[in-house]
Design a protein around this motif. Structure first.
Motif, PDB file in Angstrom:
ATOM      1  N   GLU A  99       0.769  -1.287  -0.086  1.00  0.00           N
ATOM      2  CA  GLU A  99       0.008  -0.071  -0.172  1.00  0.00           C
ATOM      3  C   GLU A  99       0.940   1.310  -0.053  1.00  0.00           C
ATOM      4  O   GLU A  99       0.471   2.285  -0.626  1.00  0.00           O
ATOM      5  CB  GLU A  99      -1.019   0.056   1.187  1.00  0.00           C
ATOM      6  CG  GLU A  99      -0.440  -0.111   2.445  1.00  0.00           C
ATOM      7  CD  GLU A  99      -1.447  -0.348   3.581  1.00  0.00           C
ATOM      8  OE1 GLU A  99      -0.789   0.184   4.605  1.00  0.00           O
ATOM      9  OE2 GLU A  99      -2.459  -0.876   3.305  1.00  0.00           O
ATOM     10  N   ASP A 127       1.872   1.500  -3.523  1.00  0.00           N
ATOM     11  CA  ASP A 127       0.841   2.223  -4.208  1.00  0.00           C
ATOM     12  C   ASP A 127       0.968   3.713  -4.136  1.00  0.00           C
ATOM     13  O   ASP A 127       0.726   4.546  -5.205  1.00  0.00           O
ATOM     14  CB  ASP A 127      -0.322   1.383  -3.903  1.00  0.00           C
ATOM     15  CG  ASP A 127      -0.526   0.140  -4.388  1.00  0.00           C
ATOM     16  OD1 ASP A 127       0.315  -0.166  -5.359  1.00  0.00           O
ATOM     17  OD2 ASP A 127      -1.421  -0.434  -3.730  1.00  0.00           O
ATOM     18  N   GLU A 136       1.381   6.749  -7.022  1.00  0.00           N
ATOM     19  CA  GLU A 136       0.448   7.683  -7.174  1.00  0.00           C
ATOM     20  C   GLU A 136       1.026   9.133  -6.964  1.00  0.00           C
ATOM     21  O   GLU A 136       0.911   9.979  -7.753  1.00  0.00           O
ATOM     22  CB  GLU A 136      -0.741   7.419  -6.075  1.00  0.00           C
ATOM     23  CG  GLU A 136      -1.770   8.669  -6.368  1.00  0.00           C
ATOM     24  CD  GLU A 136      -2.861   8.246  -7.250  1.00  0.00           C
ATOM     25  OE1 GLU A 136      -3.577   9.447  -7.305  1.00  0.00           O
ATOM     26  OE2 GLU A 136      -3.095   7.266  -7.713  1.00  0.00           O
TER      27      GLU A 136
END
Length: 142
Positions: free
Chosen positions: A30, A33, A37
């Motif tokens: 996570e 990620d 982003e």
């Protein structure tokens, strides 16, 4: 949900893998990620609670990967030997304290606050758990 006021230049999964390889660490999915982003930056909602006794603080900025003033690699090298080895610093607060992400063992994926000017009695004596995961920490910023 937290928004970012500004983010760093985009990076690829290869950039992250290179960082992990160079420092022999594995970042939680996570958080990977999040890097894909935003690659760090300045969160719009930045306040978080440390503990009842310590009150709250702010995320000054999340570190990214690449050629910027404060990046994950520089901070990793500066703090090596200062913070427990099961952690990597992912952000700081205005007072020079660090927000750490657990990268191994029982701390894997958990987010902690490390207060630099408390002389700890043990390795975790100046650390406060903030969240059980990066996502939980990020979405709970206010």
């Amino acid at each position: 949900m937290t928004n970012m006021n500004s983010k760093n230049p985009k990076i690829s999964l290869d950039d992250i893998k290179e960082f992990e390889h160079e420092y022999d660490i594995t970042l939680p999915k996570e958080y990977v990620d999040f890097l894909l982003e935003y690659n760090g930056g300045y969160p719009q909602e930045s306040t978080f609670k440390i503990s009842d006794s310590e009150g709250e603080s702010l995320v000054n900025k999340f570190y990214g990967i690449g050629d910027m003033k404060s990046n994950l690699a520089k901070v990793f090298e500066i703090l090596e030997g200062e913070i427990p080895e099961d952690f990597v610093s992912i952000a700081n607060d205005p007072g020079g304290n660090e927000i750490l992400l657990g990268i191994s063992g029982e701390y894997q994926g958990k987010v902690y606050f490390w207060i630099h000017d408390i002389e700890p009695e043990d390795e975790m004596g100046n650390m406060f758990i903030l969240a059980d995961s990066f996502s939980e920490f990020f979405i709970n910023l206010y």
